[in-house]
Design an enzyme around this catalytic site. Structure first.
Site, PDB file in Angstrom:
ATOM      1  N   ASP A  62       0.832  -1.189   0.000  1.00  0.00           N
ATOM      2  CA  ASP A  62       0.000   0.000   0.000  1.00  0.00           C
ATOM      3  C   ASP A  62       0.874   1.248   0.000  1.00  0.00           C
ATOM      4  O   ASP A  62       1.392   1.659   1.039  1.00  0.00           O
ATOM      5  CB  ASP A  62      -0.908  -0.004   1.242  1.00  0.00           C
ATOM      6  CG  ASP A  62      -1.829   1.198   1.234  1.00  0.00           C
ATOM      7  OD1 ASP A  62      -2.779   1.192   0.433  1.00  0.00           O
ATOM      8  OD2 ASP A  62      -1.582   2.161   1.990  1.00  0.00           O
ATOM      9  N   TYR A  72       3.886   9.372   0.282  1.00  0.00           N
ATOM     10  CA  TYR A  72       4.840   8.705   1.174  1.00  0.00           C
ATOM     11  C   TYR A  72       6.283   8.970   0.738  1.00  0.00           C
ATOM     12  O   TYR A  72       7.222   8.697   1.493  1.00  0.00           O
ATOM     13  CB  TYR A  72       4.562   7.194   1.267  1.00  0.00           C
ATOM     14  CG  TYR A  72       3.162   6.865   1.746  1.00  0.00           C
ATOM     15  CD1 TYR A  72       2.370   7.840   2.362  1.00  0.00           C
ATOM     16  CD2 TYR A  72       2.602   5.601   1.567  1.00  0.00           C
ATOM     17  CE1 TYR A  72       1.079   7.560   2.783  1.00  0.00           C
ATOM     18  CE2 TYR A  72       1.312   5.313   1.993  1.00  0.00           C
ATOM     19  CZ  TYR A  72       0.550   6.299   2.593  1.00  0.00           C
ATOM     20  OH  TYR A  72      -0.729   6.024   3.009  1.00  0.00           O
ATOM     21  N   LYS A  84      -1.818   5.839  -4.605  1.00  0.00           N
ATOM     22  CA  LYS A  84      -2.873   6.831  -4.365  1.00  0.00           C
ATOM     23  C   LYS A  84      -2.571   8.147  -5.077  1.00  0.00           C
ATOM     24  O   LYS A  84      -1.413   8.544  -5.203  1.00  0.00           O
ATOM     25  CB  LYS A  84      -3.007   7.115  -2.853  1.00  0.00           C
ATOM     26  CG  LYS A  84      -3.122   5.851  -2.015  1.00  0.00           C
ATOM     27  CD  LYS A  84      -3.452   6.123  -0.566  1.00  0.00           C
ATOM     28  CE  LYS A  84      -3.340   4.852   0.252  1.00  0.00           C
ATOM     29  NZ  LYS A  84      -1.986   4.534   0.696  1.00  0.00           N
ATOM     30  N   HIS A  95      -6.616   9.692  -2.499  1.00  0.00           N
ATOM     31  CA  HIS A  95      -6.070   9.633  -1.138  1.00  0.00           C
ATOM     32  C   HIS A  95      -6.990  10.330  -0.126  1.00  0.00           C
ATOM     33  O   HIS A  95      -7.285   9.786   0.924  1.00  0.00           O
ATOM     34  CB  HIS A  95      -4.668  10.257  -1.136  1.00  0.00           C
ATOM     35  CG  HIS A  95      -3.806   9.788  -0.007  1.00  0.00           C
ATOM     36  ND1 HIS A  95      -2.441   9.688  -0.109  1.00  0.00           N
ATOM     37  CD2 HIS A  95      -4.100   9.399   1.255  1.00  0.00           C
ATOM     38  CE1 HIS A  95      -1.940   9.240   1.033  1.00  0.00           C
ATOM     39  NE2 HIS A  95      -2.934   9.073   1.886  1.00  0.00           N
ATOM     40  N   SER A 138      -4.074   2.026   9.950  1.00  0.00           N
ATOM     41  CA  SER A 138      -3.704   2.350  11.332  1.00  0.00           C
ATOM     42  C   SER A 138      -4.412   1.416  12.318  1.00  0.00           C
ATOM     43  O   SER A 138      -4.997   1.861  13.310  1.00  0.00           O
ATOM     44  CB  SER A 138      -3.995   3.820  11.648  1.00  0.00           C
ATOM     45  OG  SER A 138      -3.290   4.660  10.757  1.00  0.00           O
ATOM     46  N   SER A 180       9.296  -2.579  10.080  1.00  0.00           N
ATOM     47  CA  SER A 180      10.519  -2.819   9.304  1.00  0.00           C
ATOM     48  C   SER A 180      11.189  -4.115   9.756  1.00  0.00           C
ATOM     49  O   SER A 180      12.161  -4.550   9.159  1.00  0.00           O
ATOM     50  CB  SER A 180      11.482  -1.643   9.481  1.00  0.00           C
ATOM     51  OG  SER A 180      11.667  -1.418  10.852  1.00  0.00           O
TER      52      SER A 180
HETATM   53  P1  NAD Z   1       0.193   0.891  11.875  1.00  0.00           P
HETATM   54  O1  NAD Z   1      -1.121   0.944  12.584  1.00  0.00           O
HETATM   55  O2  NAD Z   1       0.485  -0.213  10.950  1.00  0.00           O
HETATM   56  O3  NAD Z   1       1.311   0.976  13.019  1.00  0.00           O
HETATM   57  C1  NAD Z   1       2.651   1.051  12.693  1.00  0.00           C
HETATM   58  C2  NAD Z   1       3.457   1.041  13.983  1.00  0.00           C
HETATM   59  O4  NAD Z   1       3.221  -0.180  14.683  1.00  0.00           O
HETATM   60  C3  NAD Z   1       4.939   1.087  13.707  1.00  0.00           C
HETATM   61  O5  NAD Z   1       5.501   1.872  14.745  1.00  0.00           O
HETATM   62  C4  NAD Z   1       5.387  -0.354  13.838  1.00  0.00           C
HETATM   63  O6  NAD Z   1       6.716  -0.496  14.252  1.00  0.00           O
HETATM   64  C5  NAD Z   1       4.447  -0.880  14.888  1.00  0.00           C
HETATM   65  N1  NAD Z   1       4.157  -2.312  14.722  1.00  0.00           N
HETATM   66  C6  NAD Z   1       3.749  -2.933  13.594  1.00  0.00           C
HETATM   67  N2  NAD Z   1       3.536  -4.250  13.825  1.00  0.00           N
HETATM   68  C7  NAD Z   1       3.810  -4.457  15.132  1.00  0.00           C
HETATM   69  C8  NAD Z   1       3.776  -5.611  15.960  1.00  0.00           C
HETATM   70  N3  NAD Z   1       3.378  -6.795  15.485  1.00  0.00           N
HETATM   71  N4  NAD Z   1       4.135  -5.478  17.251  1.00  0.00           N
HETATM   72  C9  NAD Z   1       4.508  -4.275  17.757  1.00  0.00           C
HETATM   73  N5  NAD Z   1       4.556  -3.130  17.021  1.00  0.00           N
HETATM   74  C10 NAD Z   1       4.217  -3.232  15.708  1.00  0.00           C
HETATM   75  O7  NAD Z   1       0.484   2.285  11.224  1.00  0.00           O
HETATM   76  P2  NAD Z   1       0.150   3.209  10.068  1.00  0.00           P
HETATM   77  O8  NAD Z   1       1.429   3.408   9.352  1.00  0.00           O
HETATM   78  O9  NAD Z   1      -0.598   4.356  10.636  1.00  0.00           O
HETATM   79  O10 NAD Z   1      -0.872   2.454   9.104  1.00  0.00           O
HETATM   80  C11 NAD Z   1      -0.500   1.372   8.287  1.00  0.00           C
HETATM   81  C12 NAD Z   1      -0.574   1.726   6.807  1.00  0.00           C
HETATM   82  O11 NAD Z   1      -1.866   2.216   6.472  1.00  0.00           O
HETATM   83  C13 NAD Z   1       0.367   2.850   6.361  1.00  0.00           C
HETATM   84  O12 NAD Z   1       1.695   2.415   6.228  1.00  0.00           O
HETATM   85  C14 NAD Z   1      -0.273   3.249   5.052  1.00  0.00           C
HETATM   86  O13 NAD Z   1       0.056   2.343   4.020  1.00  0.00           O
HETATM   87  C15 NAD Z   1      -1.756   3.147   5.401  1.00  0.00           C
HETATM   88  N6  NAD Z   1      -2.324   4.448   5.801  1.00  0.00           N
HETATM   89  C16 NAD Z   1      -3.141   5.083   4.921  1.00  0.00           C
HETATM   90  C17 NAD Z   1      -3.665   6.328   5.225  1.00  0.00           C
HETATM   91  C18 NAD Z   1      -4.596   7.021   4.275  1.00  0.00           C
HETATM   92  O14 NAD Z   1      -4.837   8.225   4.432  1.00  0.00           O
HETATM   93  N7  NAD Z   1      -5.147   6.325   3.302  1.00  0.00           N
HETATM   94  C19 NAD Z   1      -3.343   6.936   6.446  1.00  0.00           C
HETATM   95  C20 NAD Z   1      -2.512   6.259   7.349  1.00  0.00           C
HETATM   96  C21 NAD Z   1      -2.022   5.004   7.018  1.00  0.00           C
END
Ligand code: NAD
Length: 320
Positions: A45, A50, A79, A112, A216, A274
């Site tokens: 995604d 980004y 997006k 987006h 998220s 990561s």
């Molecule tokens: P996320 O909810 O995936 O959280 C990421 C955080 O959680 C990072 O700090 C990571 O190290 C930690 N994490 C991930 N897996 C874990 C685990 N198993 N145990 C402990 N910690 C863990 O965060 P996000 O980046 O807000 O959302 C995910 C994706 O959604 C984004 O990368 C993006 O692709 C998408 N997104 C889209 C929009 C939009 O406007 N369309 C907005 C925000 C995010």
């Protein structure tokens, strides 16, 4: 077990668990994408905003070259950024994004945010971000969401993307779009986690045959990195006692409980990390079920608390 997938209204299958690319560092992004493919991820995604699509493309190209995966096995999502909403700007920027990814079609291309901003030439600044001057000046564009959607439909006609969808739309915007859509949105990508459960919007999308991707999934965790007070002032979901108790009960991690809560509702998820071991853990989150007591407990956690909204970024007095 075959990886779970969702059949889209465009006829294509979308993996239910994908990999999010927001805030993935340019320096490590190609390796992260490569490692995620190695760990078994097929959906990525991404987005212009980004700022890492070139590096994503390098990771994908290397994985294809090394024989880890074929292009047709991947499901690449990108997006359209707000400064490209005018009809003559949509196709050129989509072509540039495809070039960055080193592919000739996207599987899914999303609007987006349904907010049009004045055009910024990519030669001036790319990605352009929210502000016309790159700092604080917000300039709106007169492009309507209808104009933008019609241009998105032309991308499907031109073979540049297989499916199109929307992100950060609310009910009113969806109802409006469905009045003029020749091609219906295949997916709706929205913030969704136990603090923002979005039952009505998800129900609306389901009734209209639009698949929902929850972003998220870990709630505040992804926004603490942005130093957002609103995220720092609430208990991290992964440490919430209700979630940790379920993790112990099911012999899973708290992250897997949060992801399963969404996928069990039929939603797709796109977590980001990561760390290769954590990548595998997040991917392997669909092979168990939460019981009714778990679902009832999570239902009580809804705070209607949204972290990602344009006003959070525009406000000079930092509404977050
Ligand atoms: P996320 O909810 O995936 O959280 C990421 C955080 O959680 C990072 O700090 C990571 O190290 C930690 N994490 C991930 N897996 C874990 C685990 N198993 N145990 C402990 N910690 C863990 O965060 P996000 O980046 O807000 O959302 C995910 C994706 O959604 C984004 O990368 C993006 O692709 C998408 N997104 C889209 C929009 C939009 O406007 N369309 C907005 C925000 C995010």
């Amino acid at each position: 077990m075959a990886p779970a997938s969702i059949k889209l209204n465009s006829g294509y299958e979308m993996p239910q668990v994908g990999f999010g690319l927001w805030k993935v560092d340019n320096a490590t992004c190609a390796d992260t994408v490569y490692n995620a493919i190695k760990a078994g991820y097929r959906l990525f995604d991404g987005a212009c905003d980004y700022g890492n699509e070139k590096e994503c493309g390098e990771g994908v190209a290397r994985a294809i070259r090394d024989g880890l995966v074929k292009r047709e096995e991947l499901f690449i999502v990108s997006k359209l950024w707000q400064t490209f909403h005018e009809k003559d700007k949509v196709e050129p920027i989509c072509r540039r994004q495809l070039a960055d990814w080193q592919v000739d079609y996207f599987d899914l291309f999303l609007i987006h945010f349904p907010v049009a901003l004045e055009y910024v030439d990519p030669a001036v600044r790319y990605p352009p971000g929210w502000f016309y001057d790159g700092e604080k000046e917000v300039r709106w564009s007169k492009a309507t969401n209808q104009e933008t959607w019609t241009a998105m439909e032309s991308l499907v006609d031109a073979g540049l993307t297989r499916s199109i969808g929307i992100s950060n739309y609310e009910a009113q915007g969806i109802y409006d779009l469905l009045k003029y859509a020749r091609i219906r949105p295949a997916t709706l990508q929205i913030e969704l986690h136990p603090y923002l459960q979005q039952h009505n919007l998800a129900r609306l999308a389901k009734a209209e045959g639009i698949a929902v991707t929850a972003y998220s999934s870990f709630g505040p965790t992804g926004f603490i990195e942005l130093d957002m007070d609103r995220a720092k002032n609430v208990a991290p979901l992964m440490q919430h006692e209700a979630i940790t108790a379920m993790a112990t009960k099911h012999n899973k991690t708290a992250a897997q409980i949060l992801l399963r809560w969404a996928t069990q509702r039929g939603l797709a998820v796109i977590p980001k990390t990561s760390r290769p071991a954590v990548m595998a853990q997040n991917l392997e989150s669909t092979d168990f079920s939460l019981d009714q007591a778990d679902l009832d407990r999570i239902a009580k956690m809804d705070l209607n608390l949204r972290f990602n909204q344009p006003t959070n970024y525009f406000s000079s007095d930092k509404l977050w």
